[in-house]
Design a protein around this motif. Structure first.
Motif, PDB file in Angstrom:
ATOM      1  N   ASP A  67      53.621  24.642  87.982  1.00 26.46           N
ATOM      2  CA  ASP A  67      53.883  25.185  86.651  1.00 26.46           C
ATOM      3  C   ASP A  67      52.582  25.301  85.879  1.00 26.46           C
ATOM      4  O   ASP A  67      51.661  24.507  86.067  1.00 26.46           O
ATOM      5  CB  ASP A  67      54.833  24.268  85.872  1.00 26.46           C
ATOM      6  N   VAL A  68      52.524  26.288  85.011  1.00 25.81           N
ATOM      7  CA  VAL A  68      51.397  26.451  84.104  1.00 25.81           C
ATOM      8  C   VAL A  68      51.922  26.120  82.706  1.00 25.81           C
ATOM      9  O   VAL A  68      52.915  26.697  82.256  1.00 25.81           O
ATOM     10  CB  VAL A  68      50.845  27.894  84.137  1.00 25.81           C
ATOM     11  N   TYR A  69      51.265  25.164  82.051  1.00 25.81           N
ATOM     12  CA  TYR A  69      51.698  24.688  80.740  1.00 25.81           C
ATOM     13  C   TYR A  69      50.845  25.302  79.645  1.00 25.81           C
ATOM     14  O   TYR A  69      49.633  25.467  79.805  1.00 25.81           O
ATOM     15  CB  TYR A  69      51.613  23.159  80.679  1.00 25.81           C
ATOM     16  N   ALA A  70      51.471  25.610  78.533  1.00 31.25           N
ATOM     17  CA  ALA A  70      50.756  26.207  77.404  1.00 31.25           C
ATOM     18  C   ALA A  70      49.841  25.168  76.764  1.00 31.25           C
ATOM     19  O   ALA A  70      50.308  24.117  76.349  1.00 31.25           O
ATOM     20  CB  ALA A  70      51.758  26.730  76.377  1.00 31.25           C
ATOM     21  N   PRO A  71      48.531  25.459  76.684  1.00 29.58           N
ATOM     22  CA  PRO A  71      47.635  24.528  76.004  1.00 29.58           C
ATOM     23  C   PRO A  71      47.793  24.584  74.484  1.00 29.58           C
ATOM     24  O   PRO A  71      47.525  23.611  73.793  1.00 29.58           O
ATOM     25  CB  PRO A  71      46.241  24.972  76.438  1.00 29.58           C
ATOM     26  N   ILE A  72      48.230  25.738  73.963  1.00 30.26           N
ATOM     27  CA  ILE A  72      48.498  25.918  72.536  1.00 30.26           C
ATOM     28  C   ILE A  72      49.734  26.810  72.397  1.00 30.26           C
ATOM     29  O   ILE A  72      50.136  27.466  73.354  1.00 30.26           O
ATOM     30  CB  ILE A  72      47.300  26.547  71.786  1.00 30.26           C
ATOM     31  N   SER A  73      50.307  26.825  71.205  1.00 29.19           N
ATOM     32  CA  SER A  73      51.524  27.606  70.947  1.00 29.19           C
ATOM     33  C   SER A  73      51.200  28.986  70.393  1.00 29.19           C
ATOM     34  O   SER A  73      50.176  29.170  69.726  1.00 29.19           O
ATOM     35  CB  SER A  73      52.403  26.869  69.935  1.00 29.19           C
ATOM     36  N   GLY A  74      52.109  29.922  70.655  1.00 28.04           N
ATOM     37  CA  GLY A  74      51.955  31.257  70.092  1.00 28.04           C
ATOM     38  C   GLY A  74      52.913  32.244  70.723  1.00 28.04           C
ATOM     39  O   GLY A  74      53.735  31.889  71.565  1.00 28.04           O
ATOM     40  N   GLU A  75      52.787  33.494  70.305  1.00 30.00           N
ATOM     41  CA  GLU A  75      53.614  34.573  70.834  1.00 30.00           C
ATOM     42  C   GLU A  75      52.789  35.388  71.822  1.00 30.00           C
ATOM     43  O   GLU A  75      51.662  35.793  71.519  1.00 30.00           O
ATOM     44  CB  GLU A  75      54.091  35.490  69.705  1.00 30.00           C
ATOM     45  N   ILE A  76      53.353  35.634  72.998  1.00 26.46           N
ATOM     46  CA  ILE A  76      52.648  36.403  74.024  1.00 26.46           C
ATOM     47  C   ILE A  76      52.536  37.863  73.578  1.00 26.46           C
ATOM     48  O   ILE A  76      53.540  38.499  73.273  1.00 26.46           O
ATOM     49  CB  ILE A  76      53.371  36.301  75.380  1.00 26.46           C
ATOM     50  N   ILE A  77      51.286  38.349  73.539  1.00 22.73           N
ATOM     51  CA  ILE A  77      51.050  39.744  73.144  1.00 22.73           C
ATOM     52  C   ILE A  77      50.567  40.598  74.315  1.00 22.73           C
ATOM     53  O   ILE A  77      50.578  41.819  74.235  1.00 22.73           O
ATOM     54  CB  ILE A  77      50.060  39.842  71.962  1.00 22.73           C
ATOM     55  N   GLU A  78      50.162  39.949  75.407  1.00 17.44           N
ATOM     56  CA  GLU A  78      49.694  40.690  76.584  1.00 17.44           C
ATOM     57  C   GLU A  78      49.772  39.773  77.798  1.00 17.44           C
ATOM     58  O   GLU A  78      49.541  38.569  77.690  1.00 17.44           O
ATOM     59  CB  GLU A  78      48.252  41.145  76.361  1.00 17.44           C
ATOM     60  N   VAL A  79      50.139  40.341  78.943  1.00 18.49           N
ATOM     61  CA  VAL A  79      50.086  39.600  80.203  1.00 18.49           C
ATOM     62  C   VAL A  79      49.118  40.317  81.137  1.00 18.49           C
ATOM     63  O   VAL A  79      48.922  41.523  81.024  1.00 18.49           O
ATOM     64  CB  VAL A  79      51.480  39.448  80.871  1.00 18.49           C
ATOM     65  N   ASN A  80      48.509  39.558  82.021  1.00 16.32           N
ATOM     66  CA  ASN A  80      47.515  40.123  82.932  1.00 16.32           C
ATOM     67  C   ASN A  80      48.226  40.693  84.162  1.00 16.32           C
ATOM     68  O   ASN A  80      48.398  40.022  85.170  1.00 16.32           O
ATOM     69  CB  ASN A  80      46.509  39.037  83.333  1.00 16.32           C
ATOM     70  N   GLU A  81      48.633  41.957  84.052  1.00 14.64           N
ATOM     71  CA  GLU A  81      49.417  42.587  85.118  1.00 14.64           C
ATOM     72  C   GLU A  81      48.638  42.744  86.414  1.00 14.64           C
ATOM     73  O   GLU A  81      49.238  42.896  87.484  1.00 14.64           O
ATOM     74  CB  GLU A  81      49.978  43.920  84.636  1.00 14.64           C
ATOM     75  N   SER A  82      47.306  42.694  86.348  1.00  9.64           N
ATOM     76  CA  SER A  82      46.534  42.805  87.589  1.00  9.64           C
ATOM     77  C   SER A  82      46.826  41.630  88.531  1.00  9.64           C
ATOM     78  O   SER A  82      46.643  41.740  89.740  1.00  9.64           O
ATOM     79  CB  SER A  82      45.042  42.919  87.301  1.00  9.64           C
ATOM     80  N   LEU A  83      47.332  40.512  87.988  1.00 10.49           N
ATOM     81  CA  LEU A  83      47.661  39.365  88.842  1.00 10.49           C
ATOM     82  C   LEU A  83      48.884  39.629  89.721  1.00 10.49           C
ATOM     83  O   LEU A  83      49.062  38.960  90.727  1.00 10.49           O
ATOM     84  CB  LEU A  83      47.898  38.102  87.992  1.00 10.49           C
ATOM     85  N   GLU A  84      49.717  40.599  89.353  1.00 10.59           N
ATOM     86  CA  GLU A  84      50.869  40.954  90.188  1.00 10.59           C
ATOM     87  C   GLU A  84      50.410  41.489  91.537  1.00 10.59           C
ATOM     88  O   GLU A  84      50.983  41.155  92.570  1.00 10.59           O
ATOM     89  CB  GLU A  84      51.761  41.979  89.485  1.00 10.59           C
ATOM     90  N   ASP A  85      49.374  42.332  91.503  1.00  7.01           N
ATOM     91  CA  ASP A  85      48.862  42.937  92.735  1.00  7.01           C
ATOM     92  C   ASP A  85      47.735  42.133  93.362  1.00  7.01           C
ATOM     93  O   ASP A  85      47.490  42.245  94.565  1.00  7.01           O
ATOM     94  CB  ASP A  85      48.365  44.358  92.464  1.00  7.01           C
ATOM     95  N   GLU A  86      47.025  41.359  92.543  1.00  3.49           N
ATOM     96  CA  GLU A  86      45.867  40.610  93.030  1.00  3.49           C
ATOM     97  C   GLU A  86      45.906  39.144  92.578  1.00  3.49           C
ATOM     98  O   GLU A  86      45.032  38.708  91.835  1.00  3.49           O
ATOM     99  CB  GLU A  86      44.574  41.239  92.505  1.00  3.49           C
ATOM    100  N   PRO A  87      46.898  38.374  93.044  1.00  2.00           N
ATOM    101  CA  PRO A  87      46.971  36.972  92.628  1.00  2.00           C
ATOM    102  C   PRO A  87      45.736  36.176  93.050  1.00  2.00           C
ATOM    103  O   PRO A  87      45.390  35.174  92.421  1.00  2.00           O
ATOM    104  CB  PRO A  87      48.244  36.448  93.300  1.00  2.00           C
TER     105      PRO A  87
END
Length: 126
Positions: A67-87
């Motif tokens: 699991d990846v835990y949030a180091p700080i709180s907030g609202e997600i405004i962008e995800v790194n979609e390049s990780l879908e193809d290049e983990p």
């Protein structure tokens, strides 16, 4: 972006204040070394709220899923979609290219609870 600005959670995630009310979050170099070859990153949804200390993503390697835990709180405004193809970017560039999310910070003071790089390096060497 300078990795010097990254602050670390004891659970091996980092957060970098982008200076505009947003932060970028990923996992540390130490975390990717422990995981080994990353084969999959589960990305959360844009618009989701994440809470410091709670899981928001999952990174799978040939050895384990973590699991990846949030180091700080907030609202997600962008995800790194390049990780879908290049983990494998997580292994190659955990502090730059393999960021997982960008968030709108809900509480700046949460950065104070995170470790600077020197303290984090000391903590993981024990």
């Amino acid at each position: 972006m300078s990795t010097n600005q990254a602050k670390f959670a004891k659970s091996h995630e980092w957060a970098r204040d982008n200076g505009d009310g947003t932060a970028t979050i990923g996992i540390s170099d130490h975390a990717q070394e422990l995981l080994g070859d990353v084969v999959y990153v589960e990305l959360p949804e844009v618009g989701d709220d994440i809470t410091a200390g709670e899981g928001f993503s999952l990174v799978e390697s040939v050895k384990a899923a973590s699991d990846v835990y949030a180091p700080i709180s907030g609202e997600i405004i962008e995800v790194n979609e390049s990780l879908e193809d290049e983990p494998e970017l997580v292994n190659a560039s955990p502090l730059e290219d393999a960021w997982i999310v960008k968030i709108k910070i809900s509480d700046d003071s949460q950065f104070d609870a995170l470790l600077d790089e020197a303290v984090y390096q000391e903590a993981i060497s024990e």
